[in-house]
Design an enzyme around this catalytic site. Structure first.
Site, short mmCIF file in Angstrom:
data_model
loop_
_atom_site.label_atom_id
_atom_site.label_comp_id
_atom_site.label_asym_id
_atom_site.label_seq_id
_atom_site.Cartn_x
_atom_site.Cartn_y
_atom_site.Cartn_z
N TYR A 254 35.42 -13.08 1.22
CA TYR A 254 34.40 -14.11 1.04
C TYR A 254 34.66 -15.32 1.94
CZ TYR A 254 31.85 -12.37 -3.07
OH TYR A 254 31.05 -11.67 -3.93
N LYS B 98 42.81 -1.46 -3.38
CA LYS B 98 42.51 -0.28 -2.55
C LYS B 98 43.71 -0.10 -1.63
CE LYS B 98 39.68 3.00 -1.14
NZ LYS B 98 39.27 4.14 -1.99
N ASP C 195 37.87 2.39 -6.65
CA ASP C 195 36.85 3.41 -6.89
C ASP C 195 37.09 4.09 -8.24
OD1 ASP C 195 39.18 4.35 -5.70
OD2 ASP C 195 38.17 5.88 -4.48
N ASP D 62 33.77 -9.12 -7.99
CA ASP D 62 32.33 -9.36 -8.01
C ASP D 62 31.60 -8.09 -8.42
OD1 ASP D 62 29.82 -10.65 -7.43
OD2 ASP D 62 29.77 -9.51 -5.54
N ASP E 86 29.81 -7.02 -12.43
CA ASP E 86 28.41 -6.64 -12.67
C ASP E 86 28.36 -5.29 -13.39
OD1 ASP E 86 27.44 -8.89 -11.28
OD2 ASP E 86 25.80 -7.73 -10.39
#
Ligand code: IPM
Ligand code: MG
Length: 360
Positions: A156, A198, A231, A255, A259
């Site tokens: 970001y 990851k 994942d 983020d 959601d």
């Protein structure tokens, strides 16, 4: 203590000087923002005395001042006791031109400007809403997790480049940035921290894993620590959400996962968040966006905004009893059948507000 208030977030809570009347900066922003922040002020006024100061933010600030957040607004936030934000953005300001201002720049600038590196997003579906979730009741029953999202680093905020035919976003993390967010996560955990990365692909994730592991063995050996690839974490969130206690992860993974996790509660219109960790005030905002498609129709669900106001009372102003009052009023209104459109019902923003006020 309320069902929602029993985690220890003290590691990230700002130790506010006890001013006589706390000053709250209100940032209604765009879309449904003004429609949900006004009822939140009504709810707050019914409970306690606060001084409010409203500032344009996001697209509204771009229209008025040409920038998503003015220096005056940032300064007002810095000197406030807490900042309550609704939502920013909308099609009017959507652009792919890097030279044009974007509403989100205000939000990112505010998080960075206040040093709010810890974003806490509790996900706990209410029994009354079990059947509003797209997931089966048996899967979500008993879920009570907290997403701890790193908020001021990563992709970001890395350097960006852009030419006509190529673009790049740099993802950087330092040991210090990882350690301080991991400390918040371990502090808030009851039994287990799931660190999401990851590490099979990204170098930042390999450093992340190393730092979290070291901090764990040094300072929090009694909390279980597991490392999960993002994942796989996305899959487990819908297949076995009950498994999670605290999820700690970098900015962008957080983020996305938050959601996804929101849908466990039935609607993203239910999820509040607190952004803490700076030396000054915290920022409290719903996880959902400005919903331009329903702006002005009176259909917005104000509950995540109310619950964000509750987090503000608890973590920003140390008003625990008042925070519990809002949370239990929301719980009881829902238990009595309150359903806004996102929850499959027909209640308007005004009706939802009255239902919650009645139960305060
Ligand atoms: C959020 C939002 C923001 C983010 C956007 C509006 C910049 O999606 O708070 O989750 O990506 O952080
Ligand atoms: Mg988001």
């Amino acid at each position: 203590m309320s069902a929602r208030g029993d985690r220890d977030w003290d590691a990230a809570t700002y130790d506010r000087p006890q001013a006589m009347t706390p000053k709250i900066v209100l940032l209604p922003g765009d879309g449904i923002g003004p429609e949900i922040i006004a009822p939140a002020v009504e709810v707050l006024n019914a409970l306690t005395t606060l001084e409010f100061e409203e500032h344009r933010f996001g697209g509204a600030s771009i229209d008025a001042h040409g920038t998503a957040m003015t220096d005056e607004t940032l300064e007002a936030c810095r000197t406030a006791d807490a900042v309550l934000l609704a939502a920013v953005g909308g099609p009017k300001w959507d652009t792919t031109d890097p030279a044009q201002p974007r509403p989100e720049q205000g939000l990112l600038g505010l998080r960075k400007g206040l040093g709010l590196y810890a974003n806490l997003r509790p996900v706990k579906p209410l029994p009354a809403l079990y059947d509003s979730s797209p997931l089966k009741r048996e899967r979500i029953e008993g879920t009570d997790l907290l997403v701890v999202r790193e908020l001021t680093g990563g992709i970001y905020f890395g350097e960006k480049t852009r030419t006509a035919d190529s673009a790049s976003d740099l993802c950087t993390y330092t040991r210090e940035e990882i350690e301080r967010i991991a400390r918040v996560a371990f502090g808030a955990a009851r039994s287990r921290v799931t660190s999401v990365d990851k590490a099979n692909v990204l170098e930042t994730s390999r450093l992340w894993r190393e730092v979290v592991r070291e901090l764990h063995s040094r300072e929090f050996p009694n909390i279980e620590l597991e490392h999960t690839l993002v994942d796989n974490a996305a899959m487990q969130l819908v297949s076995s959400p009950r498994h999670f206690d605290v999820i700690v992860t970098e900015n962008m993974f957080g983020d996305i996962l938050s959601d996804e996790a929101a849908m466990i509660t039935g609607s993203i219109g239910m999820l509040p968040s607190a952004s803490l960790g700076g030396e000054g005030p915290g920022l409290f905002e719903p996880v959902h966006g400005s919903a331009p498609d329903i702006a002005g129709t009176g259909a917005a669900n104000p509950l995540a905004m109310f619950l964000s106001a509750a987090l503000m009372l608890r973590h920003g102003l140390a008003l625990e009893a008042e925070a519990v009052a809002i949370e239990s009023a929301v719980d009881r209104a829902l238990a009595e059948g309150l359903r806004t459109r996102d929850l499959g019902g027909g209640a308007s923003t005004g009706e939802a507000t009255r239902a919650v006020l009645q139960h305060l």
